[in-house]
Write a protein that holds these residues in place. Sequence first.
Motif, short mmCIF file in Angstrom:
data_model
loop_
_atom_site.label_atom_id
_atom_site.label_comp_id
_atom_site.label_asym_id
_atom_site.label_seq_id
_atom_site.Cartn_x
_atom_site.Cartn_y
_atom_site.Cartn_z
N PHE A 60 3.20 5.97 -2.83
CA PHE A 60 4.37 6.77 -3.22
C PHE A 60 4.48 6.90 -4.74
O PHE A 60 4.96 7.90 -5.25
CB PHE A 60 5.65 6.16 -2.67
N LYS A 61 4.05 5.89 -5.47
CA LYS A 61 4.17 5.93 -6.93
C LYS A 61 3.10 6.81 -7.58
O LYS A 61 3.28 7.26 -8.69
CB LYS A 61 4.10 4.52 -7.50
N PRO A 65 2.83 23.33 2.11
CA PRO A 65 3.77 23.95 3.04
C PRO A 65 3.92 23.14 4.33
O PRO A 65 3.09 22.30 4.64
CB PRO A 65 3.14 25.31 3.33
N ILE A 66 4.98 23.41 5.04
CA ILE A 66 5.22 22.75 6.31
C ILE A 66 4.08 23.12 7.27
O ILE A 66 3.68 24.28 7.33
CB ILE A 66 6.58 23.18 6.88
N ILE A 78 0.83 -1.20 0.00
CA ILE A 78 0.00 0.00 0.00
C ILE A 78 0.86 1.25 0.00
O ILE A 78 0.61 2.20 -0.74
CB ILE A 78 -0.96 -0.02 1.21
N HIS A 79 1.93 1.28 0.81
CA HIS A 79 2.79 2.45 0.85
C HIS A 79 3.51 2.66 -0.48
O HIS A 79 3.64 3.79 -0.96
CB HIS A 79 3.81 2.32 1.98
N ASN A 137 1.11 10.97 -3.15
CA ASN A 137 2.45 10.96 -2.58
C ASN A 137 2.59 12.15 -1.64
O ASN A 137 2.61 13.30 -2.08
CB ASN A 137 3.49 11.02 -3.70
N TRP A 138 2.69 11.89 -0.35
CA TRP A 138 2.71 12.98 0.63
C TRP A 138 4.09 13.58 0.83
O TRP A 138 4.24 14.54 1.57
CB TRP A 138 2.15 12.50 1.97
N HIS A 139 5.12 13.04 0.18
CA HIS A 139 6.46 13.62 0.30
C HIS A 139 6.72 14.71 -0.72
O HIS A 139 7.51 15.61 -0.49
CB HIS A 139 7.54 12.54 0.17
#
Length: 80
Positions: free
Chosen positions: A49-50, A62-63, A44-45, A55-57
């Motif tokens: 990411f793909k 903003p921070i 799932i992760h 994709n949360w990265h």
Amino acid sequence: MNTTLTKGDLKRPQDGTYRIWKILDPARTLWFLTWFLIFLGLLIHILLFKSDDLNWHTDGRPIPLKAAAAYERAQQGLPY
């Protein structure tokens, strides 16, 4: 009046659940379940990411801390 209970009188659903462990080995079942859940979580992760949307990265948000977000926007010349 006879008030003695016999084994045949117990008709609760959990009375026969021990029988499944006669068919399945508990240790092997728990190991299989552990590795399956680890594999499922990693899968799932990796899929998240793909994807571009999830994709949360690298989503460009903003921070979350207000001061850090204000600092980064000021560095880029953007108003807060």
